[in-house]
Design a protein around this motif. Structure first.
Motif, PDB file in Angstrom:
ATOM      1  N   UNK A   1      79.399 -18.816 -12.714  1.00 26.52           N
ATOM      2  CA  UNK A   1      78.626 -19.028 -11.489  1.00 26.52           C
ATOM      3  C   UNK A   1      77.130 -18.838 -11.717  1.00 26.52           C
ATOM      4  N   UNK A   2      76.812 -17.743 -12.440  1.00 25.91           N
ATOM      5  CA  UNK A   2      75.383 -17.526 -12.737  1.00 25.91           C
ATOM      6  C   UNK A   2      74.818 -18.655 -13.590  1.00 25.91           C
ATOM      7  N   UNK A   3      75.663 -19.154 -14.550  1.00 31.56           N
ATOM      8  CA  UNK A   3      75.210 -20.256 -15.397  1.00 31.56           C
ATOM      9  C   UNK A   3      74.959 -21.524 -14.565  1.00 31.56           C
ATOM     10  N   UNK A   4      75.881 -21.778 -13.615  1.00 22.02           N
ATOM     11  CA  UNK A   4      75.673 -22.944 -12.759  1.00 22.02           C
ATOM     12  C   UNK A   4      74.402 -22.796 -11.916  1.00 22.02           C
ATOM     13  N   UNK A   5      74.176 -21.572 -11.400  1.00 26.32           N
ATOM     14  CA  UNK A   5      72.951 -21.347 -10.628  1.00 26.32           C
ATOM     15  C   UNK A   5      71.708 -21.592 -11.477  1.00 26.32           C
ATOM     16  N   UNK A   6      71.791 -21.056 -12.720  1.00 22.36           N
ATOM     17  CA  UNK A   6      70.630 -21.249 -13.604  1.00 22.36           C
ATOM     18  C   UNK A   6      70.446 -22.722 -13.957  1.00 22.36           C
ATOM     19  N   UNK A   7      71.556 -23.433 -14.161  1.00 23.59           N
ATOM     20  CA  UNK A   7      71.439 -24.861 -14.448  1.00 23.59           C
ATOM     21  C   UNK A   7      70.830 -25.609 -13.258  1.00 23.59           C
ATOM     22  N   UNK A   8      71.312 -25.221 -12.053  1.00 30.94           N
ATOM     23  CA  UNK A   8      70.727 -25.851 -10.872  1.00 30.94           C
ATOM     24  C   UNK A   8      69.230 -25.540 -10.756  1.00 30.94           C
ATOM     25  N   UNK A   9      68.886 -24.261 -11.021  1.00 29.56           N
ATOM     26  CA  UNK A   9      67.463 -23.909 -10.990  1.00 29.56           C
ATOM     27  C   UNK A   9      66.686 -24.688 -12.037  1.00 29.56           C
TER      28      UNK A   9
ATOM     29  N   UNK B   1      95.430  -6.323 -17.478  1.00 32.49           N
ATOM     30  CA  UNK B   1      94.336  -5.887 -16.599  1.00 32.49           C
ATOM     31  C   UNK B   1      92.984  -6.220 -17.229  1.00 32.49           C
ATOM     32  N   UNK B   2      92.856  -5.957 -18.552  1.00 28.69           N
ATOM     33  CA  UNK B   2      91.602  -6.299 -19.241  1.00 28.69           C
ATOM     34  C   UNK B   2      91.351  -7.794 -19.189  1.00 28.69           C
ATOM     35  N   UNK B   3      92.416  -8.580 -19.408  1.00 25.05           N
ATOM     36  CA  UNK B   3      92.274 -10.039 -19.364  1.00 25.05           C
ATOM     37  C   UNK B   3      91.836 -10.504 -17.979  1.00 25.05           C
ATOM     38  N   UNK B   4      92.398  -9.878 -16.936  1.00 19.49           N
ATOM     39  CA  UNK B   4      91.993 -10.252 -15.575  1.00 19.49           C
ATOM     40  C   UNK B   4      90.525  -9.918 -15.315  1.00 19.49           C
ATOM     41  N   UNK B   5      90.126  -8.692 -15.784  1.00 17.24           N
ATOM     42  CA  UNK B   5      88.711  -8.322 -15.609  1.00 17.24           C
ATOM     43  C   UNK B   5      87.793  -9.269 -16.377  1.00 17.24           C
ATOM     44  N   UNK B   6      88.229  -9.652 -17.593  1.00 13.35           N
ATOM     45  CA  UNK B   6      87.413 -10.596 -18.374  1.00 13.35           C
ATOM     46  C   UNK B   6      87.334 -11.965 -17.678  1.00 13.35           C
ATOM     47  N   UNK B   7      88.453 -12.356 -17.077  1.00 12.96           N
ATOM     48  CA  UNK B   7      88.416 -13.613 -16.327  1.00 12.96           C
ATOM     49  C   UNK B   7      87.413 -13.544 -15.180  1.00 12.96           C
ATOM     50  N   UNK B   8      87.413 -12.415 -14.472  1.00 12.65           N
ATOM     51  CA  UNK B   8      86.452 -12.254 -13.386  1.00 12.65           C
ATOM     52  C   UNK B   8      85.022 -12.298 -13.906  1.00 12.65           C
ATOM     53  N   UNK B   9      84.798 -11.582 -15.025  1.00  7.80           N
ATOM     54  CA  UNK B   9      83.455 -11.618 -15.620  1.00  7.80           C
ATOM     55  C   UNK B   9      83.082 -13.031 -16.035  1.00  7.80           C
ATOM     56  N   UNK B  10      84.062 -13.767 -16.622  1.00 10.13           N
ATOM     57  CA  UNK B  10      83.794 -15.140 -17.048  1.00 10.13           C
ATOM     58  C   UNK B  10      83.453 -16.036 -15.847  1.00 10.13           C
TER      59      UNK B  10
ATOM     60  N   UNK C   1      70.652 -16.425 -23.259  1.00  9.74           N
ATOM     61  CA  UNK C   1      71.638 -15.477 -22.707  1.00  9.74           C
ATOM     62  C   UNK C   1      72.983 -16.161 -22.486  1.00  9.74           C
ATOM     63  N   UNK C   2      72.944 -17.412 -21.996  1.00 13.06           N
ATOM     64  CA  UNK C   2      74.191 -18.145 -21.779  1.00 13.06           C
ATOM     65  C   UNK C   2      74.940 -18.375 -23.086  1.00 13.06           C
ATOM     66  N   UNK C   3      74.217 -18.780 -24.141  1.00 12.99           N
ATOM     67  CA  UNK C   3      74.867 -18.993 -25.442  1.00 12.99           C
ATOM     68  C   UNK C   3      75.452 -17.690 -25.998  1.00 12.99           C
ATOM     69  N   UNK C   4      74.673 -16.622 -25.866  1.00 17.25           N
ATOM     70  CA  UNK C   4      75.157 -15.327 -26.356  1.00 17.25           C
ATOM     71  C   UNK C   4      76.409 -14.888 -25.589  1.00 17.25           C
ATOM     72  N   UNK C   5      76.362 -15.034 -24.247  1.00 18.46           N
ATOM     73  CA  UNK C   5      77.529 -14.650 -23.426  1.00 18.46           C
ATOM     74  C   UNK C   5      78.739 -15.510 -23.756  1.00 18.46           C
ATOM     75  N   UNK C   6      78.473 -16.802 -23.951  1.00 15.95           N
ATOM     76  CA  UNK C   6      79.574 -17.699 -24.301  1.00 15.95           C
ATOM     77  C   UNK C   6      80.186 -17.331 -25.648  1.00 15.95           C
ATOM     78  N   UNK C   7      79.340 -16.978 -26.640  1.00 12.54           N
ATOM     79  CA  UNK C   7      79.868 -16.566 -27.956  1.00 12.54           C
ATOM     80  C   UNK C   7      80.686 -15.282 -27.843  1.00 12.54           C
TER      81      UNK C   7
END
Length: 752
Positions: free
Chosen positions: A51-59, A37-46, A133-139
């Motif tokens: 998606x947010x990273x792609x939006x920011x890249x597009x912006x 369940x935790x892994x699934x939630x982490x997948x959703x968060x990832x 923020x993206x690098x921190x989240x990725x780490x």
């Protein structure tokens, strides 16, 4: 039976371990589900972060494109500004209105440029913050992913270990079950053989009792008729002595089995205590144990030299008690050897007592020894002291019982009953002391299992020691109960001189034994038929049953023959009377014939008419004689008599033959009737035995079906568990493969 008890204890331990592992498996399953369940939630968060990273890249792309456009516009504006400045220098003379217009245009451009520069800086700052923020989240996600991979590997290892352990447990349980089934079948066969032997022994006992009763009656009648005095009291005393000797042999055999169990239990207790000393509080395989425990272990290693002689000496005592001996305290010489060996074992217990107490004190001084464990060790110290003191009391009583065989006046016969009574009470005290020690040791083992430093080797050794103490407790309880049940026999006087209540001294015992041997040799000189085997006895019983039925049939046949003989005697009297009447009639007819012949002779000398009348009269006489004797009238009187005799003898012989045939037919009919009755009874017995065997077969089939159902249920449960574990492993493998793919995708994305 001890092996069956050990197997049952092992099976219960395996069941407990299996239940513990099953509970741990449930916990692990729950943990794995939570992690999924935790892994699934982490997948959703990832995914959301992606998606947010792609939006920011597009912006960011749009902002960089806008920035480039603005930079180009700034360059154009700068070029236009430079051109306007150049034009302004050239056209200063033309008037103020164009310059003012150019200044206004330049101020507008400057403001626009300033706004664009500020917007560009703000966008650069936002882009930098979003990148951080993206690098921190990725780490963070990578760290969490690594942690989840490690947890998954650990869970995979735990699942593999549990799977192998379950497989080993299943194989071990199946082998134990197969071994127990084989042992149960063996025990059933032995039980059947024992029942057959018991029936055979009961039949032999009944035959012996009947034979002895017959001999007693015969001897009593001979004594009453031939012997001028009646020594019945001496005869009864001899019978009592023989029964006492048989009872002594039986009691010694039972005591021998108890002593063997006691010796085995004592050997196990000392051996497992030695193993425990090498493991706790210090493991000898890792570090050196204390000198005290080394000495204690050395003494315990010598326990077989003191325990084994107990069994050997008692075996010699049992072998010395036979049906041809006189068993009293004065004649049992082998009891002194057993007493000496028991004394040596008691000295061995006294020698190891201080070391055992010091070893328990050393356990109390261990760093992780709790207050409860110290209290249990103190209770065990008092229990060990009590057991040693009870063994010392037993040694004293056994020495007292062995003294009369060494010196006749060592102990009065009146004190023997008191010694046996005290010995029985001492045996009960020994059972209570060992039972209390076993209980305290169980409590101590439960406390030790909760310690963090306890090892599997220590737990196994402690379990073995507890099993040995349980066997010792059971054995001492059986010995105490056995001795109390036979206390009346031990305190009774089995042998005594005629007309006296005093005990039998060794000299009298020797003379009595010599007389008994002479009597045995005399009786053995008369050859007796040996006992027949069981199957032959059964066939003899059937033959005897059929013979008894044949005897009943023959008795009925004899009665019928007697009735027939009586009836034939009556018929014989009747025919004798008829023969006498016929003889009288024959004499009358002979006289008549003689008269007729005389008349005929007289008529021959007369007229022809008289001759004709005489001839007619003679002819009628001959016809009457022919009708009476069934012979022709033209033969002589002598021939008629011989012919009558032949006919009579012929019919008498025919009557005799018919009577014989009738008797043979009747005897055959009676014989066939008895045979039919015997066959009917045999058929009834066979039907009963067939019904009994069919019931046994049904019970056996039911047992087989029940065992097959149990086996199928166990197999099905194990297969279900294995399938569940395999499904769980498959799901875990799929999860891990998906996580690895996502990690590889992220790594490739980060590299790009």
């Amino acid at each position: 039976m001890a092996n069956v008890t050990d197997l049952q204890t092992k099976y219960s331990k395996l069941a407990q371990e299996y239940s513990k592992l099953r509970a741990q498996n449930q916990v692990l399953k729950k943990g794995v589900v939570d992690e999924q369940a935790n892994s699934a939630s982490l997948k959703e968060q990832l995914k959301q972060r992606d998606q947010s990273l792609r939006k920011q890249e597009q912006e960011m792309d749009s902002l960089s494109f806008r920035n480039q456009q603005l930079a180009k516009r700034v360059e154009l504006l700068q070029e236009e500004l430079a051109a306007s400045e150049a034009k302004g220098k050239k056209g200063k003379s033309k008037g103020d209105s164009p310059s003012q217009h150019g200044l206004q245009t330049q101020s507008v451009f400057d403001e626009d440029l300033q706004k664009k520069i500020e917007e560009n800086e703000r966008l650069h700052i936002q882009f930098y913050e979003a990148d951080e923020r993206h690098k921190k989240t990725e780490a963070e996600l990578r760290e969490r992913l690594e942690k989840l991979e490690k947890d998954a590997e650990q869970h995979h290892g735990v699942v593999d270990g549990l799977t192998t352990k379950y497989a080993e447990t299943i194989e071990r349980l199946q082998s134990d079950k197969a071994r127990l089934e084989v042992k149960a079948q063996t025990l059933e066969r032995e039980a059947k053989e024992c029942r057959m032997r018991t029936e055979d022994c009961q039949q032999q006992l009944r035959r012996c009792q009947s034979e002895l009763n017959r001999q007693v009656k015969q001897s009593s009648s001979v004594i009453q008729e031939k012997v001028p005095f009646n020594d019945t009291s001496e005869y009864l005393r001899s019978v009592h002595c023989a029964a006492f000797q048989l009872k002594a042999r039986d009691v010694a055999g039972q005591a021998m089995s108890f002593i063997q169990d006691l010796v085995a239990a004592l050997l196990n207790v000392h051996s497992y205590t030695e193993q425990r000393v090498h493991i706790y509080p210090l493991d000898s395989s890792i570090e050196t144990i204390s000198p005290l425990n080394q000495k204690f272990s050395q003494y315990l290693h010598e326990n077989a030299a003191y325990v084994r002689p107990l069994e050997d000496s008692f075996l010699q005592l049992y072998q010395s008690i036979t049906e041809d001996t006189v068993t009293v305290l004065e004649t049992v010489v082998k009891l002194k050897i057993f007493s000496d060996n028991f004394s040596s074992y008691t000295h061995f217990l006294q020698k190891i007592l201080p070391y055992q107490l010091k070893s328990l004190e050393e356990e109390c001084e261990a760093p992780l020894c709790t207050a409860a464990l110290s209290a249990k060790n103190q209770e065990l110290q008092s229990d060990i002291k009590r057991v040693t003191s009870v063994f010392e009391k037993l040694q004293n009583y056994i020495n007292l019982l062995a003294l009369p065989s060494v010196r006749q006046d060592a102990m009065p016969h009146s004190n023997t009953s008191a010694v046996f009574t005290q010995l029985a009470a001492c045996l009960h005290s020994l059972h209570d002391a060992i039972k209390e020690m076993s209980k305290h040791y169980n409590q101590k083992a439960d406390i030790e299992r909760e310690l963090p430093t306890v090892t599997q080797k220590l737990c196994t050794t402690t379990e073995c020691l507890l099993g040995s103490l349980g066997s010792l407790t059971s054995c001492t309880g059986k010995i105490a109960t056995f001795f109390s049940n036979n206390l009346d026999f031990f305190t009774s006087s089995g042998y005594s001189p005629r007309g006296s209540t005093a005990a039998l001294n060794p000299v009298q015992a020797e003379s009595m034994l010599a007389n008994k041997k002479k009597a045995t040799a005399y009786i053995q000189a008369v050859k007796k038929p040996q006992s027949v085997p069981y199957r032959e006895a059964l066939s003899n019983r059937r033959i005897l049953t059929s013979s008894t039925e044949s005897r009943e049939g023959l008795t009925q046949q004899v009665q019928q023959s007697q009735e027939k003989i009586a009836r034939l005697e009556q018929e014989k009297e009747h025919w004798l009377l008829e023969a006498q009447l016929g003889k009288v009639r024959l004499e009358k007819e002979n006289q008549r014939i003689a008269e007729l012949e005389a008349q005929l002779a007289a008529a021959l000398g007369g007229s022809p008419n008289s001759q004709t009348a005489a001839a007619g009269a003679l002819t009628r006489g001959h016809e009457e004689v022919g009708m009476l004797c069934t012979t022709p009238t033209d033969e002589h009187v002598g021939d008629e008599e011989s012919r009558e005799q032949l006919i009579k003898s012929h019919y008498m012989a025919r009557v005799g033959e018919l009577t014989t045939q009738l008797q043979i037919s009747d005897s055959k009919a009676v014989h066939f009737h008895s045979e039919c009755r015997a066959l009917a009874k045999r058929l009834a017995i066979a039907e009963k035995s067939r019904e009994t065997f069919s019931e046994e077969v049904k019970l056996a089939n039911q047992n087989i079906t029940r065992l097959q159902d149990e086996l199928a249920t166990t197999k099905r449960s194990y297969e279900d568990q294995l399938s569940m574990m395999s499904d769980h492993l498959c799901s875990m493998n799929e999860t891990l493969s998906k996580q690895r793919e996502e990690i590889d995708t992220l790594k490739m994305g980060s590299k790009v």
